[in-house]
Scaffold this motif. Structure first.
Motif, PDB file in Angstrom:
ATOM      1  N   LEU A  65       8.372   7.930   1.108  1.00 34.42           N
ATOM      2  CA  LEU A  65       6.924   7.704   1.769  1.00 34.42           C
ATOM      3  C   LEU A  65       6.229   6.684   1.043  1.00 34.42           C
ATOM      4  O   LEU A  65       5.446   5.816   1.373  1.00 34.42           O
ATOM      5  CB  LEU A  65       6.295   9.120   1.940  1.00 34.42           C
ATOM      6  CG  LEU A  65       4.820   8.977   2.385  1.00 34.42           C
ATOM      7  CD1 LEU A  65       4.807   8.702   3.877  1.00 34.42           C
ATOM      8  CD2 LEU A  65       4.330  10.298   2.364  1.00 34.42           C
ATOM      9  N   LEU A  66       6.005   6.669  -0.301  1.00 46.24           N
ATOM     10  CA  LEU A  66       5.371   5.647  -1.138  1.00 46.24           C
ATOM     11  C   LEU A  66       6.245   4.254  -0.707  1.00 46.24           C
ATOM     12  O   LEU A  66       5.244   3.411  -0.696  1.00 46.24           O
ATOM     13  CB  LEU A  66       5.663   6.201  -2.548  1.00 46.24           C
ATOM     14  CG  LEU A  66       4.849   5.029  -3.459  1.00 46.24           C
ATOM     15  CD1 LEU A  66       3.237   4.853  -3.227  1.00 46.24           C
ATOM     16  CD2 LEU A  66       5.200   5.302  -4.896  1.00 46.24           C
ATOM     17  N   ALA A  67       7.307   4.109  -0.665  1.00 41.26           N
ATOM     18  CA  ALA A  67       7.935   2.719  -0.321  1.00 41.26           C
ATOM     19  C   ALA A  67       7.581   2.358   0.804  1.00 41.26           C
ATOM     20  O   ALA A  67       7.414   1.024   1.077  1.00 41.26           O
ATOM     21  CB  ALA A  67       9.521   2.893  -0.592  1.00 41.26           C
ATOM     22  N   VAL A  68       7.330   3.034   1.814  1.00 42.09           N
ATOM     23  CA  VAL A  68       7.126   2.678   3.134  1.00 42.09           C
ATOM     24  C   VAL A  68       5.443   2.383   3.114  1.00 42.09           C
ATOM     25  O   VAL A  68       4.994   1.429   3.668  1.00 42.09           O
ATOM     26  CB  VAL A  68       7.293   3.507   4.370  1.00 42.09           C
ATOM     27  CG1 VAL A  68       6.805   3.397   5.809  1.00 42.09           C
ATOM     28  CG2 VAL A  68       9.067   3.728   4.579  1.00 42.09           C
ATOM     29  N   CYS A  69       4.583   3.185   2.597  1.00 44.33           N
ATOM     30  CA  CYS A  69       3.143   3.112   2.606  1.00 44.33           C
ATOM     31  C   CYS A  69       2.567   1.928   1.802  1.00 44.33           C
ATOM     32  O   CYS A  69       1.510   1.288   2.324  1.00 44.33           O
ATOM     33  CB  CYS A  69       2.466   4.398   2.340  1.00 44.33           C
ATOM     34  SG  CYS A  69       2.711   5.817   3.736  1.00 44.33           S
ATOM     35  N   GLU A  70       3.230   1.696   0.607  1.00 41.35           N
ATOM     36  CA  GLU A  70       2.600   0.915  -0.644  1.00 41.35           C
ATOM     37  C   GLU A  70       2.674  -0.608   0.023  1.00 41.35           C
ATOM     38  O   GLU A  70       1.666  -1.009   0.085  1.00 41.35           O
ATOM     39  CB  GLU A  70       3.771   0.896  -1.452  1.00 41.35           C
ATOM     40  CG  GLU A  70       3.249   0.323  -2.687  1.00 41.35           C
ATOM     41  CD  GLU A  70       4.019   0.489  -4.088  1.00 41.35           C
ATOM     42  OE1 GLU A  70       3.304   0.487  -5.205  1.00 41.35           O
ATOM     43  OE2 GLU A  70       5.115   0.662  -4.022  1.00 41.35           O
ATOM     44  N   PHE A 128      13.515  -1.910   6.203  1.00 40.26           N
ATOM     45  CA  PHE A 128      13.754  -2.038   4.709  1.00 40.26           C
ATOM     46  C   PHE A 128      14.377  -0.546   4.212  1.00 40.26           C
ATOM     47  O   PHE A 128      15.176  -0.504   3.471  1.00 40.26           O
ATOM     48  CB  PHE A 128      12.888  -2.710   4.015  1.00 40.26           C
ATOM     49  CG  PHE A 128      12.764  -4.265   4.180  1.00 40.26           C
ATOM     50  CD1 PHE A 128      13.849  -4.815   3.588  1.00 40.26           C
ATOM     51  CD2 PHE A 128      11.887  -5.075   4.855  1.00 40.26           C
ATOM     52  CE1 PHE A 128      13.804  -6.352   3.807  1.00 40.26           C
ATOM     53  CE2 PHE A 128      12.025  -6.238   4.760  1.00 40.26           C
ATOM     54  CZ  PHE A 128      13.019  -6.904   4.374  1.00 40.26           C
ATOM     55  N   ASP A 129      13.590   0.542   4.429  1.00 39.42           N
ATOM     56  CA  ASP A 129      13.901   1.951   3.894  1.00 39.42           C
ATOM     57  C   ASP A 129      15.131   2.062   4.498  1.00 39.42           C
ATOM     58  O   ASP A 129      15.736   2.752   3.674  1.00 39.42           O
ATOM     59  CB  ASP A 129      12.737   2.698   4.361  1.00 39.42           C
ATOM     60  CG  ASP A 129      12.972   4.268   4.090  1.00 39.42           C
ATOM     61  OD1 ASP A 129      12.964   4.559   2.840  1.00 39.42           O
ATOM     62  OD2 ASP A 129      13.499   4.672   4.930  1.00 39.42           O
ATOM     63  N   LEU A 157      10.291  11.422   6.916  1.00 39.83           N
ATOM     64  CA  LEU A 157      10.985  10.904   5.730  1.00 39.83           C
ATOM     65  C   LEU A 157      11.528  12.150   4.730  1.00 39.83           C
ATOM     66  O   LEU A 157      12.522  11.920   4.144  1.00 39.83           O
ATOM     67  CB  LEU A 157      10.291   9.704   5.009  1.00 39.83           C
ATOM     68  CG  LEU A 157      10.029   8.456   5.832  1.00 39.83           C
ATOM     69  CD1 LEU A 157       9.063   7.511   4.949  1.00 39.83           C
ATOM     70  CD2 LEU A 157      11.260   7.559   6.008  1.00 39.83           C
ATOM     71  N   ARG A 158      10.724  12.957   4.768  1.00 41.67           N
ATOM     72  CA  ARG A 158      10.641  14.119   3.936  1.00 41.67           C
ATOM     73  C   ARG A 158      11.072  13.904   2.284  1.00 41.67           C
ATOM     74  O   ARG A 158      11.845  14.384   1.744  1.00 41.67           O
ATOM     75  CB  ARG A 158      12.095  15.094   4.333  1.00 41.67           C
ATOM     76  CG  ARG A 158      11.654  15.443   5.731  1.00 41.67           C
ATOM     77  CD  ARG A 158      12.766  16.297   6.153  1.00 41.67           C
ATOM     78  NE  ARG A 158      12.451  17.000   7.653  1.00 41.67           N
ATOM     79  CZ  ARG A 158      13.549  17.669   8.277  1.00 41.67           C
ATOM     80  NH1 ARG A 158      14.522  17.985   7.609  1.00 41.67           N
ATOM     81  NH2 ARG A 158      12.905  18.181   9.532  1.00 41.67           N
ATOM     82  N   SER A 159      10.495  12.517   2.012  1.00 42.99           N
ATOM     83  CA  SER A 159      10.677  12.189   0.736  1.00 42.99           C
ATOM     84  C   SER A 159       9.419  11.539  -0.014  1.00 42.99           C
ATOM     85  O   SER A 159       9.094  10.400   0.723  1.00 42.99           O
ATOM     86  CB  SER A 159      11.837  11.395   0.500  1.00 42.99           C
ATOM     87  OG  SER A 159      11.870  10.771  -0.848  1.00 42.99           O
ATOM     88  N   ARG A 194      11.693   4.122  16.871  1.00 39.65           N
ATOM     89  CA  ARG A 194      10.920   5.022  17.497  1.00 39.65           C
ATOM     90  C   ARG A 194       9.876   5.787  16.656  1.00 39.65           C
ATOM     91  O   ARG A 194       8.423   5.748  16.806  1.00 39.65           O
ATOM     92  CB  ARG A 194      11.807   6.068  17.871  1.00 39.65           C
ATOM     93  CG  ARG A 194      11.219   7.370  18.636  1.00 39.65           C
ATOM     94  CD  ARG A 194      12.146   8.360  18.963  1.00 39.65           C
ATOM     95  NE  ARG A 194      12.675   8.862  17.954  1.00 39.65           N
ATOM     96  CZ  ARG A 194      13.852   9.516  17.833  1.00 39.65           C
ATOM     97  NH1 ARG A 194      14.593   9.650  19.077  1.00 39.65           N
ATOM     98  NH2 ARG A 194      14.459  10.030  16.771  1.00 39.65           N
ATOM     99  N   LEU A 195      10.219   5.706  15.232  1.00 39.94           N
ATOM    100  CA  LEU A 195       9.365   6.076  14.571  1.00 39.94           C
ATOM    101  C   LEU A 195       8.046   4.951  14.413  1.00 39.94           C
ATOM    102  O   LEU A 195       7.033   5.330  14.105  1.00 39.94           O
ATOM    103  CB  LEU A 195       9.899   6.223  12.990  1.00 39.94           C
ATOM    104  CG  LEU A 195       8.981   6.814  11.833  1.00 39.94           C
ATOM    105  CD1 LEU A 195       8.389   8.042  12.329  1.00 39.94           C
ATOM    106  CD2 LEU A 195       9.754   6.811  10.688  1.00 39.94           C
ATOM    107  N   GLY A 196       8.839   3.702  14.017  1.00 37.21           N
ATOM    108  CA  GLY A 196       7.620   2.747  13.991  1.00 37.21           C
ATOM    109  C   GLY A 196       6.618   2.650  15.233  1.00 37.21           C
ATOM    110  O   GLY A 196       5.211   2.279  15.250  1.00 37.21           O
ATOM    111  N   LEU A 197       7.166   2.809  16.548  1.00 37.18           N
ATOM    112  CA  LEU A 197       6.066   3.262  17.738  1.00 37.18           C
ATOM    113  C   LEU A 197       5.369   4.204  17.435  1.00 37.18           C
ATOM    114  O   LEU A 197       4.280   4.071  17.856  1.00 37.18           O
ATOM    115  CB  LEU A 197       7.387   3.307  18.926  1.00 37.18           C
ATOM    116  CG  LEU A 197       6.548   3.714  20.204  1.00 37.18           C
ATOM    117  CD1 LEU A 197       5.668   2.616  20.698  1.00 37.18           C
ATOM    118  CD2 LEU A 197       7.533   4.005  21.303  1.00 37.18           C
TER     119      LEU A 197
END
Length: 800
Positions: free
Chosen positions: A677-682, A724-725, A671-673, A355-358
């Protein structure tokens, strides 16, 4: 003790499946009544400035958008081609589908010739007070007499006593185009090829592609009749022009989209069969895909009233992402401890991530919805509606059909092991990947704006041979230049005609300077009432004219006594009413007038002046010459389109950046972290950067659709990064999740890889960006998994 479950209740199943089926059928019903377009106006602003509005009107309904260029090539000889040309021209005129059909056969213009002769003193620009002075009459009569010994003498002699000043000849000369085709056997013919020529203007608007397709089919049908019985050596038909371009583009996009959908469906079905080893699972996996394409197309139709061909072609690209949702569910929902509850386990554990990916994808594409360009906004609406529909079908529909996902194992163990090996190896290569990212960033920065050098024409599916044919036919027929438009606009017809006459006076000066060979204007057939009244006022009464004629012809070969018919004609002209558009509407002149004088869609009237550039032509000097006439606009079509495309690209950049910002904010809220957030966006940012660097290294001219492809990389890749997160946060090796990511990525890369080899540049551009970008997004998501600290015995990383 565990209690087996049969999954959702029967009543729930029936209700959900009925709602799903009804939604799809409703979408199909909407699509069945949908109008599909392929004109360039979809890539022009929804709120244009005056110059842009002129361009849009011409693209949608102007003369150029309705002009067919027809060639009749080969055959036995020129006489045979001429016979076919006359037969085809006659049939086309009788069809009622054309405003005008010209091929050099002037038999239909006899009535118009009589009209021109009767109204010559209203139509001739030479009728001025000076024309009817003694000196003016003497010079005009001498000019006419000098033609008697020339080939034109046969035309002049019958009119000599009624029109000794040659006004009819002067009008006829003005109506002839500055560049015209050669005449052979009474019809137009090419100067350097065995080809007869026709020029036709359709009554249907250039934007009405269904009507234009019917017109083209009618021409082909009538040509077949005209050449029936001529055998294998019969001439062949050539056609070009905007209607042919538009219809061909639409048909090619439809055909290509269908082929891509079929081939992509076959390839993906093979991959899914290898993964699931179950035909039932295969069918279930494709249902959300079909739902997404149907709902996306229907949503665009409802919002915009039509669907552009490129948007329809974009449906092929949606398959690569929407199938991911079904793959996630069918693999991740299996293995429940209690049979029939796998869907609940997936809903609680994995659906939040999907859902978040959507939502991140929706945020990205939402930026396009608010674009000022209808074409880009259509892509946004299509993507959002399609993705949401596919995700909802997966979330609510698939549990009704497969409560525990797909039971067959197929190659999923192998996929899971491969993904695990990749996830263990790639984190060791972070330094190398970052170094590649830095190199890519440097390459992109070095090329700068030159990297985004594609033009609007780069999205056209028209092949070079069609463009070459168009150029040949235009050269053969001497068509006016379509690259520079001179358009006169005013509140009413008379104001437009007066302004057109003022512009014509400026253009005459450019002809004298060699910048123009000539131009065509409606005022040569329909002068303003003011101009007609001024001309008639210049004509003297019978007594005055008789006296002046006696003096002007004294000692000459044409005595004044022979010119009494001329005096009678002039006296009759003084009583004629001014010519109006209604007087011309039913004859051949009416078709020409309608083509060059038209009512604007938004109100008011406009006239088009067709130019024939000379060797010294300069659009800048042309604009300067007309700049003091506020009603006249000069539009350089090429520069205007390039300028619009640059504006289009800039706006797309802004929209995409806003979408990317919305994605980051959404991820941050969820994510509140900062670490997560960096791990997902990088990996997403690096995947986009490496893809751009690769394009720069290959010297690919990037454009709008490459930008849309980058947005798709983020949309697809966000799912990988989030999963992966999730695996990192749970600290466990979920083979089903790894297998689903591997399969989802494989289907995406394959589907976009097929699109990359499409003959349609618009689709090919997206495929060439997304295929490598999606693969990079998966690999980089595995490489940049953050290290989780050990807490209460929880391992520091996934024990793959």
């Amino acid at each position: 003790m565990t209690v087996a479950s049969d999954g959702p209740s029967r009543s729930r199943r029936v209700l959900v499946l009925l709602i799903w089926l009804a939604s799809v059928l409703a979408g199909v019903a909407v699509i069945s009544r949908t109008h599909f377009s392929a004109d360039l106006s979809a890539f022009l602003p929804a709120s244009p400035d005056p110059h842009q509005r002129v361009l849009i009107e011409q693209l949608q309904a102007g003369v150029a958008s309705r002009t067919l260029l027809i060639g009749i090539e080969g055959g036995k000889d020129a006489a045979q081609r001429a016979d076919v040309s006359r037969a085809l021209g006659k049939a086309m005129r009788a069809s009622g589908l054309f405003d005008q059909v010209q091929n050099g056969d002037n038999s239909d213009w006899e009535e118009s010739g009589t009209f021109v002769f009767d109204h010559r003193y209203q139509l001739s620009p030479e009728v001025t007070p000076d024309r009817f002075t003694v000196e003016g009459l003497r010079n005009a009569i001498e000019d006419t007499l000098s033609l008697l010994g020339t080939p034109a003498g046969n035309l002049v002699k019958p009119l000599l006593e009624r029109d000794p000043t040659g006004e009819t000849r002067r009008i006829a000369e003005g109506l002839l185009p500055a560049t015209s085709p050669r005449t052979d056997h009474g019809v137009w013919a090419s100067r350097d090829a065995p080809r007869a020529m026709l020029l036709a203007g359709t009554k249907a608007s250039g934007g009405d592609l269904d009507a234009q397709a019917a017109v083209i089919a009618r021409v082909q049908e009538e040509f077949a009749k005209a050449t029936q019985g001529l055998g294998a050596g019969a001439p062949k038909l050539l056609m070009s022009g905007a209607p042919v371009y538009s219809v061909t583009s639409r048909d090619q996009i439809k055909r290509e989209a269908l082929h891509l959908a079929i081939i992509g469906g076959i390839v993906m079905s093979g991959l899914l069969m290898l993964a699931f080893a179950s035909p039932r699972a295969l069918v279930i996996a494709l249902l959300p895909v079909a739902t997404g394409v149907v709902c996306g197309t229907a949503a665009v139709s409802l919002v915009f009233g039509h669907v552009h061909g490129m948007t329809m072609g974009f449906g092929s690209t949606l398959i690569g992402e929407t199938v991911d949702y079904a793959i996630y569910y069918l693999i991740q929902a299996r293995g429940a401890s209690v049979p029939g509850t796998g869907w609940q386990r997936w809903r609680d554990l994995n659906w939040p991530t999907v859902r978040l990916g959507l939502l991140t994808s929706v945020c990205g594409f939402a930026a396009l919805v608010f674009s000022g360009f209808p074409g880009l906004a259509q892509l946004g609406v299509f993507s959002i509606a399609g993705l949401v529909a596919a995700a909802l079908a997966t979330r609510h529909g698939l549990p009704m059909l497969a409560p525990d996902g797909a039971s067959g194992m197929g190659m999923r163990h192998l996929m899971a092991r491969t993904a695990g090996a990749i996830a263990r190896t790639l984190p060791k290569l972070r330094g190398v990947l970052l170094a590649l990212g830095i190199v890519a960033a440097g390459l992109v920065a070095w090329q700068g704006s030159d990297l985004w050098r594609a033009r609007l024409s780069s999205m056209s599916p028209i092949k070079q041979e069609m463009s070459d044919l168009d150029a040949k036919l235009r050269d053969d027929i001497g068509a006016s230049d379509a690259s520079t438009l001179v358009v006169v606009q005013a509140a009413d017809q008379q104001a437009v005609l007066r302004a057109t006459e003022a512009a014509s006076a400026r253009l005459d000066a450019l002809i004298e300077g060699g910048e123009l060979l000539g131009f065509e204007t409606v005022t040569r057939m329909l002068p303003s009432i003011q101009a007609q009244q001024d001309r008639i006022a210049s004509v003297p009464d019978a007594a005055t004219l008789r006296s002046r004629l006696a003096e002007a012809t004294a000692g000459g070969p044409l005595p004044a006594l022979r010119l009494e018919p001329f005096i009678a004609e002039v006296e009759k002209a003084r009583t004629l009413k001014p010519i109006t558009r209604a007087d011309l509407i039913d004859g051949p002149l009416g078709a020409v007038v309608n083509a060059m004088l038209y009512e604007r869609p938004g109100g008011g009237w406009a006239a088009l002046i067709a130019l024939h550039p000379g060797p010294k032509f300069d659009a800048v000097r042309l604009a300067a010459a007309l700049s003091t006439l506020p009603e006249v606009q000069v539009v350089d079509v090429g520069n205007e389109l390039n300028s619009l495309y640059a504006h289009y690209l800039h706006e797309a950049f802004v929209q995409v950046m806003l979408g990317a910002l919305a994605v980051v904010v959404l991820l941050g809220i969820y994510l509140r972290s900062g670490r997560r957030l960096l791990a997902v966006c990088e990996p997403l940012a690096l995947a986009v950067l490496l893809t751009l660097g690769g394009m720069a290294a290959l010297h690919v001219a990037l454009g709008i659709l490459h930008l849309v492809g980058l947005l798709l990389i983020v949309a697809v890749g966000s799912n990988y990064a989030l999963f992966f997160d999730q695996l990192q946060e749970t600290g466990s090796a979920d083979e089903d999740t790894l297998a689903s990511l591997m399969l989802a990525n494989l289907t995406t890369v394959v589907s976009f890889g097929l699109i990359a080899i499409s003959d349609i540049p618009a689709l090919s551009a997206i495929g060439r960006v997304v295929a490598p970008g999606a693969l990079l997004a998966l690999l980089l998501s595995a490489a940049f998994m953050h290290k989780k600290k050990t807490v209460a015995g929880v391992p520091s990383k996934i024990p793959l």
